[in-house]
Design a protein around this motif. Structure first.
Motif, mmCIF file in Angstrom:
data_model
loop_
_atom_site.group_PDB
_atom_site.id
_atom_site.type_symbol
_atom_site.label_atom_id
_atom_site.label_comp_id
_atom_site.label_asym_id
_atom_site.label_seq_id
_atom_site.Cartn_x
_atom_site.Cartn_y
_atom_site.Cartn_z
ATOM 1 N N TYR A 1 63.830 47.780 51.889
ATOM 2 C CA TYR A 1 63.807 46.328 52.110
ATOM 3 C C TYR A 1 65.151 45.700 51.751
ATOM 4 O O TYR A 1 65.711 44.897 52.512
ATOM 5 C CB TYR A 1 62.673 45.710 51.290
ATOM 6 N N LYS A 2 65.689 46.084 50.610
ATOM 7 C CA LYS A 2 66.947 45.505 50.148
ATOM 8 C C LYS A 2 68.132 45.924 51.010
ATOM 9 O O LYS A 2 69.143 45.226 51.050
ATOM 10 C CB LYS A 2 67.201 45.893 48.692
ATOM 11 N N GLY B 1 67.826 46.386 54.292
ATOM 12 C CA GLY B 1 67.575 45.935 55.650
ATOM 13 C C GLY B 1 67.121 47.011 56.603
ATOM 14 O O GLY B 1 67.240 46.856 57.822
ATOM 15 N N THR C 1 64.438 48.089 58.262
ATOM 16 C CA THR C 1 63.094 47.612 58.612
ATOM 17 C C THR C 1 62.160 48.738 59.036
ATOM 18 O O THR C 1 61.041 48.857 58.517
ATOM 19 C CB THR C 1 63.182 46.572 59.743
ATOM 20 N N LEU D 1 57.160 40.797 53.610
ATOM 21 C CA LEU D 1 58.550 40.444 53.308
ATOM 22 C C LEU D 1 59.531 41.148 54.238
ATOM 23 O O LEU D 1 60.525 40.557 54.678
ATOM 24 C CB LEU D 1 58.875 40.796 51.856
ATOM 25 N N ASP E 1 61.902 39.187 56.731
ATOM 26 C CA ASP E 1 63.344 39.356 56.640
ATOM 27 C C ASP E 1 63.933 39.750 57.994
ATOM 28 O O ASP E 1 65.024 39.317 58.357
ATOM 29 C CB ASP E 1 63.684 40.422 55.597
ATOM 30 N N LYS F 1 64.652 36.834 60.324
ATOM 31 C CA LYS F 1 65.763 35.934 60.012
ATOM 32 C C LYS F 1 67.058 36.426 60.662
ATOM 33 O O LYS F 1 67.250 37.610 60.902
ATOM 34 C CB LYS F 1 65.966 35.830 58.502
ATOM 35 N N LEU G 1 70.781 36.040 59.495
ATOM 36 C CA LEU G 1 71.627 35.554 58.418
ATOM 37 C C LEU G 1 72.856 34.839 58.949
ATOM 38 O O LEU G 1 73.274 33.803 58.425
ATOM 39 C CB LEU G 1 72.043 36.714 57.509
#
Length: 254
Positions: A83-84, A86, A88, A117, A121, A124, A126
């Motif tokens: 997750y941290k 990215g 997916t 989450l 994420d 989104k 960024l």
């Protein structure tokens, strides 16, 4: 002087060689290390925010000791590390595997929360957020999946410590999805696709009635029904609009 320069150069090269090779010294150690040593290393990497390294260590640990006493915790930490960073697809695959193989585990609610989450994420952008660009019209597939993940968490684990956060995120996701429908409705209106636009507005009224976008949806419906000559539907939408948003009486919809 020449000797001093040569000695300094040799010392510098030796120092650089030592620095560049120092990470390699850990590799034989980690390759031959037991699960506890590997896990301790992974926790250090997570604590310091070195998530890419943590992914590698945890992945190695998961593949080498898939049935060890630390296996469940390793998978949960690996989910977080994915997750941290990215990642997916890897995160979702690990989450689904964990839930499938451990349906009664005490941390299934955490896995579901992380699934939401991860999908949120992925929804989104960024770069766009940094520039303050509103792209409500981007594909909401990940947002919809995140909504379903959080809803599943709340339904299955209403007393979970993650339930309150999931509810808050669902509210934000509904707003995002309603904005998407409004943007698509306006897109259709620009092309005089009145039926398609009205249907989008109706969808917002039916499924996102607790969002601030209902007013826009009703106004879209009124205009579309007017263009289509559907006077009864237009009047019903106008009545609903005025009952819920009295300030809209100043708008000339007649």
């Amino acid at each position: 002087m020449k000797n001093l320069t040569r000695i300094t150069l040799i010392s510098t090269i030796a120092l650089l060689t030592a620095c560049s090779s120092s990470p390699d010294k850990d590799e034989p150690l980690l390759k031959n290390a037991g699960p506890q040593t590997l896990y301790t290393k992974a926790k250090e990497q997570l604590t310091t925010g070195n998530y890419n390294a943590a992914v590698e260590t945890l992945s190695a640990l998961d593949s080498r000791f898939p049935f060890g006493p630390l296996s469940h915790q390793v998978q949960l930490d690996l989910i977080f590390a994915y997750y941290k960073t990215g990642k997916t697809d890897q995160a979702i695959a690990t989450i689904d595997r964990f839930i499938r193989l451990n349906p009664n585990h005490s941390d299934v609610d955490f896995a579901l929360h992380m699934r939401g989450l991860v999908n949120l994420d992925a929804d989104k952008n960024l770069f766009q957020e940094m520039l303050g660009i509103d792209r409500s019209d981007r594909d909401p597939s990940y947002a919809r999946q995140a909504f379903e993940d959080f809803r599943s968490l709340i339904e299955k684990f209403p007393n979970s410590r993650y339930a309150a956060d999931a509810k808050q995120r669902m509210v934000a996701i509904k707003d995002r999805l309603a904005r998407y429908e409004i943007e698509i409705a306006r897109f259709y209106m620009e092309r005089q696709a009145w039926v398609a636009a009205a249907n989008r507005g109706q969808y917002v009224v039916e499924y996102y009635s607790d969002t601030p976008h209902v007013k826009d949806a009703l106004q879209i419906m009124i205009e579309c029904y007017d263009q289509l000559g559907l006077d009864e539907l237009k009047q019903n939408a106008r009545t609903t609009l005025l009952l819920n948003f009295p300030d809209a009486a100043n708008r000339n919809d007649s």
